[in-house]
Write a protein that holds these residues in place. Sequence first.
Motif, mmCIF file in Angstrom:
data_model
loop_
_atom_site.group_PDB
_atom_site.id
_atom_site.type_symbol
_atom_site.label_atom_id
_atom_site.label_comp_id
_atom_site.label_asym_id
_atom_site.label_seq_id
_atom_site.Cartn_x
_atom_site.Cartn_y
_atom_site.Cartn_z
ATOM 1 N N THR A 244 0.800 -1.253 0.093
ATOM 2 C CA THR A 244 -0.059 0.044 -0.007
ATOM 3 C C THR A 244 0.948 1.270 0.049
ATOM 4 O O THR A 244 2.017 1.220 0.246
ATOM 5 N N GLU A 245 0.308 2.529 -0.421
ATOM 6 C CA GLU A 245 1.117 3.546 -0.597
ATOM 7 C C GLU A 245 0.226 4.839 0.452
ATOM 8 O O GLU A 245 -0.923 4.575 0.449
ATOM 9 N N GLY A 246 1.087 5.693 0.708
ATOM 10 C CA GLY A 246 0.435 7.007 1.346
ATOM 11 C C GLY A 246 1.237 8.001 1.350
ATOM 12 O O GLY A 246 2.365 8.022 1.068
ATOM 13 N N GLN A 247 0.859 9.202 1.737
ATOM 14 C CA GLN A 247 1.492 10.369 1.759
ATOM 15 C C GLN A 247 2.608 10.398 2.947
ATOM 16 O O GLN A 247 3.638 10.990 2.889
ATOM 17 N N SER A 248 2.124 9.623 4.044
ATOM 18 C CA SER A 248 3.118 9.649 5.025
ATOM 19 C C SER A 248 3.425 7.907 5.395
ATOM 20 O O SER A 248 2.467 7.195 4.967
ATOM 21 N N ALA A 249 4.435 7.757 6.353
ATOM 22 C CA ALA A 249 4.494 6.442 6.704
ATOM 23 C C ALA A 249 3.299 5.649 7.548
ATOM 24 O O ALA A 249 2.865 4.735 7.388
ATOM 25 N N GLN A 250 2.702 6.560 8.467
ATOM 26 C CA GLN A 250 1.620 6.163 9.253
ATOM 27 C C GLN A 250 0.446 5.804 8.125
ATOM 28 O O GLN A 250 -0.298 4.760 8.392
ATOM 29 N N GLN A 251 0.207 6.707 7.242
ATOM 30 C CA GLN A 251 -0.948 6.563 6.436
ATOM 31 C C GLN A 251 -0.428 5.015 5.528
ATOM 32 O O GLN A 251 -1.672 4.415 5.397
ATOM 33 N N ALA A 252 0.535 4.921 5.097
ATOM 34 C CA ALA A 252 0.625 3.712 4.311
ATOM 35 C C ALA A 252 0.688 2.454 5.135
ATOM 36 O O ALA A 252 -0.153 1.333 4.932
ATOM 37 N N GLN A 253 0.711 2.530 6.281
ATOM 38 C CA GLN A 253 0.789 1.367 7.381
ATOM 39 C C GLN A 253 -0.731 1.189 7.606
ATOM 40 O O GLN A 253 -1.075 -0.012 7.921
ATOM 41 N N GLN A 254 -1.351 2.152 8.035
ATOM 42 C CA GLN A 254 -3.051 2.130 8.551
ATOM 43 C C GLN A 254 -3.648 1.370 7.353
ATOM 44 O O GLN A 254 -4.801 0.758 7.651
ATOM 45 N N LYS A 255 -3.436 2.064 6.041
ATOM 46 C CA LYS A 255 -4.131 1.481 4.937
ATOM 47 C C LYS A 255 -3.758 0.035 4.715
ATOM 48 O O LYS A 255 -4.493 -0.821 4.499
ATOM 49 N N GLN B 225 17.138 14.155 -10.081
ATOM 50 C CA GLN B 225 17.166 14.326 -8.670
ATOM 51 C C GLN B 225 16.335 13.182 -8.235
ATOM 52 O O GLN B 225 14.852 13.033 -8.857
ATOM 53 N N ASN B 226 16.516 12.784 -6.929
ATOM 54 C CA ASN B 226 15.379 12.015 -6.236
ATOM 55 C C ASN B 226 14.523 12.614 -5.630
ATOM 56 O O ASN B 226 14.704 13.781 -4.845
ATOM 57 N N VAL B 227 13.146 12.289 -5.953
ATOM 58 C CA VAL B 227 11.924 13.101 -5.432
ATOM 59 C C VAL B 227 10.900 12.319 -4.739
ATOM 60 O O VAL B 227 10.589 11.078 -5.029
ATOM 61 N N LEU B 228 10.811 12.650 -3.538
ATOM 62 C CA LEU B 228 9.857 11.874 -2.502
ATOM 63 C C LEU B 228 8.491 11.912 -2.854
ATOM 64 O O LEU B 228 7.758 13.196 -2.904
ATOM 65 N N LYS B 229 7.813 10.932 -3.120
ATOM 66 C CA LYS B 229 6.324 10.771 -3.780
ATOM 67 C C LYS B 229 5.405 10.229 -2.416
ATOM 68 O O LYS B 229 4.481 10.287 -2.825
ATOM 69 N N GLY B 230 6.129 9.805 -1.526
ATOM 70 C CA GLY B 230 5.269 9.133 -0.713
ATOM 71 C C GLY B 230 5.950 8.017 0.180
ATOM 72 O O GLY B 230 7.139 7.965 0.163
ATOM 73 N N TYR B 231 5.205 7.029 0.561
ATOM 74 C CA TYR B 231 5.763 5.854 1.497
ATOM 75 C C TYR B 231 4.847 4.651 1.076
ATOM 76 O O TYR B 231 3.672 4.865 0.577
ATOM 77 N N ARG B 232 5.643 3.702 0.925
ATOM 78 C CA ARG B 232 5.195 2.176 0.799
ATOM 79 C C ARG B 232 5.217 1.415 1.961
ATOM 80 O O ARG B 232 6.289 1.260 2.521
ATOM 81 N N SER B 233 4.129 0.649 2.096
ATOM 82 C CA SER B 233 4.073 -0.257 3.240
ATOM 83 C C SER B 233 3.953 -1.717 2.552
ATOM 84 O O SER B 233 3.006 -2.063 1.992
ATOM 85 N N GLU B 234 4.634 -2.707 3.248
ATOM 86 C CA GLU B 234 4.733 -4.115 2.667
ATOM 87 C C GLU B 234 4.622 -5.004 3.503
ATOM 88 O O GLU B 234 5.409 -5.160 4.592
ATOM 89 N N HIS B 235 3.521 -6.040 3.283
ATOM 90 C CA HIS B 235 3.312 -7.095 4.273
ATOM 91 C C HIS B 235 3.093 -8.329 3.692
ATOM 92 O O HIS B 235 2.138 -8.633 3.015
ATOM 93 N N ILE B 236 4.109 -9.165 3.647
ATOM 94 C CA ILE B 236 4.128 -10.706 2.973
ATOM 95 C C ILE B 236 3.826 -11.702 4.079
ATOM 96 O O ILE B 236 4.605 -11.715 5.030
#
Length: 253
Positions: free
Chosen positions: A70-81, A120-131
């Motif tokens: 999942t992806e989110g604008q913040s790490a918390q948002q990605a994890q909650q989703k 240049q590297n541009v921050l687009k958000g955060y990714r949370s991965e659960h396998i």
Amino acid sequence: MNLFSMQNGSKGLVVRVALSLALVGGLAAHFQATPVSAATEVARNTITVAGKGDVLMTPDVAYVQFGLITEGQSAQQAQQKNAELFKEIQAAIKQQGVGEADVKTSRYDTHPDYRWENEQNVLKGYRSEHILEVTYREMDQIGSLLDAVSKAGANRIESVRFGAEKVDEYEMIALQKAVDHARKKADALAKGLGKQVKEVVAIQEFGTVAPLQYRNAMSIAADGEAAMQNSTATTINHGQLTLTSQVQVTFEF
């Protein structure tokens, strides 16, 4: 030379002769007391051969890895989703008859998502991965399991590995075949020399190889896409596994 000098010289000569005799006698006694050992062990004629035993196994267990990204604008948002959507996946796993003891997390990760833009590297958000890794024993229903969790939201299918839980039983059979193979080779060599094999002098096991049959995410995805186009269930074929044991045996002939 006076009489006194001659007498002293004679005494010195007597003393030297006595010491020489004592030394010779001691050496003779030493050599007589030292035993002489003789080699009594007879060399043995031996043949050393390697033996191999193969056993075909039908897999009775599959280790299936899949999960959710999942992806989110913040790490918390990605994890909650991820946590919210993952509940549906867990429910689908349970509906397939999988117990909690056969489900474990193999990887969990949340990290920033950078993209290369304008050099240049541009921050687009955060990714949370659960396998997850699921131990599954319904060998003819693996495709149905993958279809169920994909429908529930799983968007990452990593791999399927096949194995045999009774591998110890198969190993004993393979070892016996390896020893039989070694004996046949030794008999053939001895026969060529006009001899007969008598007994085993030494034996060493080189180990048993029981490879897991593996299917990666790309091959599974191809099966899934074909199934979706034909409106049928995903099919996963487990085939057979080969277990190999090797030994080295020394025989006397």
